[in-house]
Write a protein that holds these residues in place. Structure first.
Motif, PDB file in Angstrom:
ATOM      1  N   GLY A  59       0.797  -1.220   0.000  1.00 55.48           N
ATOM      2  CA  GLY A  59       0.000   0.000   0.000  1.00 55.48           C
ATOM      3  C   GLY A  59       0.825   1.263   0.000  1.00 55.48           C
ATOM      4  N   GLY A  60       2.052   1.169   0.487  1.00 50.92           N
ATOM      5  CA  GLY A  60       2.934   2.331   0.498  1.00 50.92           C
ATOM      6  C   GLY A  60       2.483   3.405   1.462  1.00 50.92           C
ATOM      7  N   VAL A  61       2.774   4.645   1.119  1.00 50.46           N
ATOM      8  CA  VAL A  61       2.464   5.761   2.010  1.00 50.46           C
ATOM      9  C   VAL A  61       1.405   6.682   1.423  1.00 50.46           C
ATOM     10  CG1 VAL A  61       4.686   5.701   3.189  1.00 50.46           C
ATOM     11  CG2 VAL A  61       4.437   7.071   1.102  1.00 50.46           C
ATOM     12  N   GLY A  62       0.682   6.195   0.412  1.00 54.92           N
ATOM     13  CA  GLY A  62      -0.479   6.939  -0.069  1.00 54.92           C
ATOM     14  C   GLY A  62      -0.370   7.542  -1.440  1.00 54.92           C
ATOM     15  N   ASP A  63       0.801   7.424  -2.104  1.00 52.02           N
ATOM     16  CA  ASP A  63       0.930   8.073  -3.405  1.00 52.02           C
ATOM     17  C   ASP A  63       1.163   7.081  -4.544  1.00 52.02           C
ATOM     18  OD1 ASP A  63       3.464   7.340  -2.701  1.00 52.02           O
ATOM     19  OD2 ASP A  63       4.349   9.333  -2.858  1.00 52.02           O
ATOM     20  N   ASN A  64       0.816   5.836  -4.305  1.00 55.61           N
ATOM     21  CA  ASN A  64       0.986   4.826  -5.359  1.00 55.61           C
ATOM     22  C   ASN A  64       0.027   5.031  -6.531  1.00 55.61           C
ATOM     23  OD1 ASN A  64       2.783   3.709  -3.614  1.00 55.61           O
ATOM     24  ND2 ASN A  64       1.836   1.694  -3.515  1.00 55.61           N
TER      25      ASN A  64
END
Length: 320
Positions: A282-287
């Motif tokens: 999911g990463g940190v929201g900027d994928n």
């Protein structure tokens, strides 16, 4: 469905399918982008923008302009159709409802639902809900449908009834209103809010002479299979996939408070980073942003002179 078709046309066709279609339900552009990236065909913007975006309850505090401006940002962020909550049409009066429909169409939204609550409206599942008369509800919906036909006949108008959850309400009242709106208006779809059992839902859908769906009470956590939902006539299955983000974020804050340390978050990120390179990351929201970081780089390389090119190779982030 060909992507060359208008978003309104694609959404309208989706509601007419014989099979139930899952529609992810959220509030922000990133939620719509995540739904699109996961392969879903449409996205619904919830009235939860009141809480998520403005920090106020969903009781009709926001203006039509605030709703539309927000939904415009969501609609522009994705290529899939976006379907939006439009409260009571932001009246009073048919002229206001007409303007509401035109503004949502202008914003690039593919459809809206309009409810039969009296102002000030309440969020579904809350107490204190009151309904307008049959005549006012029918007039409200017909004003919306005529406004639709002035600009885009494929723009989807959904008639929502809170006949079950209103003061003195019942399943019988909800069905009576759903059938009335189906017969006396040109709304495309009927939406029943907050029914409490699947038997109630099955009964309501069976008695509705137009495409219809139910958003059950959030306390009804059991779920029939998609085949069963299709057989009972559930047009779309609205899925509020953002709920875990609320609960898990709250619990993470409590863990950090109890530990008096960022260690709980660090432990979470350690596990998350192990998923890099997989679909689960999911990463940190900027994928999911558009344009992507790679597309921004490509535009810079294409349009900027050599003297303005950035170094995307010789910096520490390359190996992150």
């Amino acid at each position: 469905m060909a992507m060359t078709q208008k978003k309104t046309t694609r959404l309208k066709a989706l509601f007419k399918r014989p099979e139930t279609v899952i529609m992810p339900f959220g509030v922000m552009p990133i939620h719509a982008q995540m739904a699109e990236a996961a392969g879903f065909e449409a996205f619904e913007v919830s009235g939860g923008i009141s809480a998520f975006w403005y920090g106020v309850p969903d009781v009709g505090i926001l203006t039509m302009t605030e709703f539309v401006d927000h939904c415009r940002r969501v609609a522009r962020s994705v290529d899939i159709p976006v379907f939006c909550d439009a409260d009571t049409g932001f009246g009073p009066g048919p002229a206001s409802v007409r303007r509401t429909v035109h503004e949502f169409i202008d914003a690039g939204v593919a459809g809206i639902h309009i409810e039969d609550q009296a102002d000030p409206k309440k969020a579904g599942g809350q107490t204190g809900i009151a309904l307008v008369s049959d005549e006012e509800a029918i007039g409200r919906l017909n004003a919306a449908c005529d406004a639709r036909d002035e600009l885009d006949e494929d723009f989807v108008i959904v008639a929502r009834t809170d006949g079950y959850g209103a003061g003195g309400g019942s399943l019988e009242e909800a069905i009576r209103r759903g059938k009335l709106y189906a017969e006396e208006t040109d709304a495309d779809v009927i939406f029943y809010e907050g029914l409490h059992t699947w038997e109630q839902i099955r009964t309501a859908l069976a008695e509705t002479p137009k495409p219809a769906y139910v958003i059950p009470s959030f306390t009804l956590t059991s779920r029939p299979s998609m085949e069963e939902l299709s057989a009972m006539g559930q047009s779309i299955d609205v899925t509020p996939f953002i709920y875990p983000a609320v609960g898990e974020t709250w619990r993470m804050l409590l863990q950090v408070r109890e530990a008096n340390s960022s260690k709980p978050l660090n432990d979470y990120m350690t596990a998350e980073l192990e998923r890099r390179g997989t679909e689960l990351y999911g990463g940190v929201g900027d994928n999911w942003v558009k344009p992507s970081y790679q597309q921004v780089r490509e535009m810079e390389e294409k349009y900027l002179p050599a003297s303005m090119q950035r170094d995307y190779v010789n910096n520490p982030n390359v190996n992150d």
